[in-house]
Enzyme design. Structure first.
Site, PDB file in Angstrom:
ATOM      1  N   CYS A   1      13.958  26.689  57.349  1.00 34.86           N
ATOM      2  CA  CYS A   1      12.945  25.674  57.093  1.00 34.86           C
ATOM      3  C   CYS A   1      12.148  26.077  55.858  1.00 34.86           C
ATOM      4  O   CYS A   1      11.878  27.253  55.639  1.00 34.86           O
ATOM      5  CB  CYS A   1      12.007  25.530  58.283  1.00 34.86           C
ATOM      6  SG  CYS A   1      12.849  25.000  59.789  1.00 34.86           S
TER       7      CYS A   1
ATOM      8  N   ASP B   1      47.050  -7.341  50.723  1.00 36.26           N
ATOM      9  CA  ASP B   1      46.388  -6.355  51.574  1.00 36.26           C
ATOM     10  C   ASP B   1      47.273  -6.073  52.791  1.00 36.26           C
ATOM     11  O   ASP B   1      47.831  -6.999  53.398  1.00 36.26           O
ATOM     12  CB  ASP B   1      45.025  -6.898  52.009  1.00 36.26           C
ATOM     13  CG  ASP B   1      44.307  -5.944  52.941  1.00 36.26           C
ATOM     14  OD1 ASP B   1      43.669  -5.014  52.439  1.00 36.26           O
ATOM     15  OD2 ASP B   1      44.409  -6.138  54.168  1.00 36.26           O
TER      16      ASP B   1
ATOM     17  N   ASP C   1      51.877   4.931  53.023  1.00 41.71           N
ATOM     18  CA  ASP C   1      51.570   5.805  51.884  1.00 41.71           C
ATOM     19  C   ASP C   1      50.210   5.418  51.310  1.00 41.71           C
ATOM     20  O   ASP C   1      50.095   5.064  50.142  1.00 41.71           O
ATOM     21  CB  ASP C   1      52.678   5.681  50.831  1.00 41.71           C
ATOM     22  CG  ASP C   1      52.590   6.773  49.778  1.00 41.71           C
ATOM     23  OD1 ASP C   1      51.856   7.739  49.991  1.00 41.71           O
ATOM     24  OD2 ASP C   1      53.253   6.632  48.726  1.00 41.71           O
TER      25      ASP C   1
ATOM     26  N   SER D   1      14.453  29.600  61.805  1.00 44.04           N
ATOM     27  CA  SER D   1      15.689  29.019  62.344  1.00 44.04           C
ATOM     28  C   SER D   1      16.729  30.077  62.639  1.00 44.04           C
ATOM     29  O   SER D   1      16.453  31.001  63.396  1.00 44.04           O
ATOM     30  CB  SER D   1      16.253  27.916  61.456  1.00 44.04           C
ATOM     31  OG  SER D   1      17.123  27.117  62.250  1.00 44.04           O
TER      32      SER D   1
ATOM     33  N   HIS E   1      31.012  33.456  63.090  1.00 44.06           N
ATOM     34  CA  HIS E   1      32.117  33.557  64.046  1.00 44.06           C
ATOM     35  C   HIS E   1      33.347  33.967  63.235  1.00 44.06           C
ATOM     36  O   HIS E   1      33.655  33.329  62.215  1.00 44.06           O
ATOM     37  CB  HIS E   1      32.364  32.230  64.747  1.00 44.06           C
ATOM     38  CG  HIS E   1      31.137  31.665  65.391  1.00 44.06           C
ATOM     39  ND1 HIS E   1      30.721  32.038  66.648  1.00 44.06           N
ATOM     40  CD2 HIS E   1      30.235  30.768  64.937  1.00 44.06           C
ATOM     41  CE1 HIS E   1      29.611  31.390  66.947  1.00 44.06           C
ATOM     42  NE2 HIS E   1      29.290  30.611  65.929  1.00 44.06           N
TER      43      HIS E   1
END
Length: 425
Positions: free
Chosen positions: A83, A269, A287, A63, A68
């Site tokens: 792998c 709710d 909040d 693989s 970067h």
């Protein structure tokens, strides 16, 4: 798939910028890591950008390994995929040490036949301080340490919604499901940032709605404004409000905010409340907890923000706590993008809260704000005199804005992004 695979995704912070801008050194470090993992290197390519930064990739027989770098941000991103059965996590940690990384978030994923994400790991190097975040891993550790020392349990109630613990040691802390909600040492930094910038932007802050905030601490800040006539506080858990109204230490902290005649509490709710609500509010303060799971993620959707639109006056404003623009920048900017998809104009800002690190907020309005938010006459202790200073973001945070997505009922992804950014450990 018949092939097993090990996959590491690593965000390395506070690295040595000299190392991050040296292609030959990075090539040697990555090749050594691949050889340590007993991998065959088929091809190696590194490109140096002007004025700085490097992209490098090793093509392996099993693989790849890539990096970067952003030297100006002391940051590097690494991708290590192999792998087979060999465990590579320790090799990943050795890689981070080679970059002189002081803080890192590591995502360890099993690929192929296992096809299941393993718990994310956040590794502290011997030379480093721990990455400040709001993840369960660090909260579990801090709670365990707190309970092993001298302490008083001020309130403990486990109900069908959550496990509530209010603990007094050197400070007072509330944990919900073992996740830290506040510390009395620095909660003012959070609640002042949540409340005062939106009041500075509001033309007529007479009627206020607070969603969540059952501890009464945001309510304490709202009550400082004499022009406020009426406050509705909607909290789903009656036991949280019970603690805030009856535990003496928490009553002192919230300055007996629930005893003010302007306050009406609704144990309900938030979605149900907004769906049935016919009133218009000048300010809505959200909040809610972090979107660690599917249920909470549903409170950060385009559909939920559309409900807020219905409950706001024409000049009304909404503010939403929005996680960390440093540690979870894609979550942060996705909340912003989702609010915009619900026809809100947005204004973003952030501040430092020692218990949680760099923490962000978004203000939403139906029309563009006509003037910059400068300050308020109300006494506060943790905010700058000029609120516009809170609206400046680092290049690293801004660079993640391009990856933001709209979180909706049909595409509920915010909790998945939250996990991938390494805070729910």
């Amino acid at each position: 798939m018949d092939i097993k695979g090990k996959h590491l995704l690593m965000d390395a912070f506070e690295c040595d910028e000299v190392i991050l801008n040296d292609p030959s050194l990075l090539r040697r470090i990555l090749v050594e890591a691949a050889l340590d993992a007993e991998m065959e290197v088929l091809h190696c390519y590194f490109h140096q950008f002007t004025p700085q930064g490097i992209t490098g990739i090793l093509v392996l027989a099993t693989s790849h390994l890539s990096i970067h770098t952003w030297p100006e941000e002391n940051y590097a991103s690494l991708d290590f995929y192999t792998c087979g059965d060999k465990e590579i996590i320790e090799i990943g940690y050795a890689l981070l040490k080679q970059l002189a990384s002081k803080k890192a978030v590591v995502y360890s994923i099993s690929r192929g036949i296992q096809h299941a994400e393993t718990p994310t790991k956040n590794r502290q190097h011997a030379e480093s301080t721990r990455l400040l975040n709001r993840g369960d891993d660090s909260d579990h550790v801090s709670l365990k340490q707190l309970l092993s020392g001298q302490h008083d349990i001020l309130f403990h109630q486990k109900n069908r919604i959550q496990d509530i613990q209010l603990i007094k040691a050197s400070d007072i802390r509330m944990y919900l499901d073992e996740q830290l909600q506040f510390s009395s040492l620095d909660e003012h930094a959070y609640h002042e940032a949540l409340v005062h910038p939106i009041f500075a932007a509001s033309l007529h802050p007479h009627r206020i709605l607070i969603l969540g905030g059952g501890d009464g601490l945001a309510l304490r800040e709202v009550l400082k404004y004499k022009e406020v006539k009426e406050i509705d506080l909607v909290e789903i858990d009656a036991d949280v409000v019970n603690a805030a109204m009856n535990v003496e230490e928490l009553k002192k902290l919230n300055q007996r905010s629930f005893e003010d005649s302007r306050v009406t509490v609704h144990i309900q709710d938030a979605v149900d409340y907004l769906s049935l609500n016919s009133a218009c509010y000048d300010i809505i303060i959200i909040d809610f907890p972090d979107p660690t799971n599917k249920k909470i993620s549903a409170l950060y959707t385009k559909e939920f923000y559309a409900l807020l639109q219905r409950s706001l006056s024409r000049s009304g404003l909404v503010v939403c706590q929005s996680n960390s623009p440093r540690d979870t920048p894609i979550v942060f900017w996705s909340i912003n993008k989702t609010m915009k998809a619900s026809q809100f104009y947005t204004l973003s800002y952030h501040t430092i809260i020692p218990s949680f690190g760099d923490w962000g907020f978004h203000i939403g309005s139906k029309t563009p704000l006509s003037a910059p938010i400068l300050s308020t006459d109300i006494l506060y202790t943790t905010l700058p005199s000029d609120f516009t200073k809170l609206m400046r973001f680092s290049p690293h945070s801004l660079s993640k804005k391009q990856f933001a997505v709209v979180n909706s009922a049909e595409h509920l992804v915010l909790h998945k992004i939250f996990k991938k950014e390494g805070l729910y450990l």
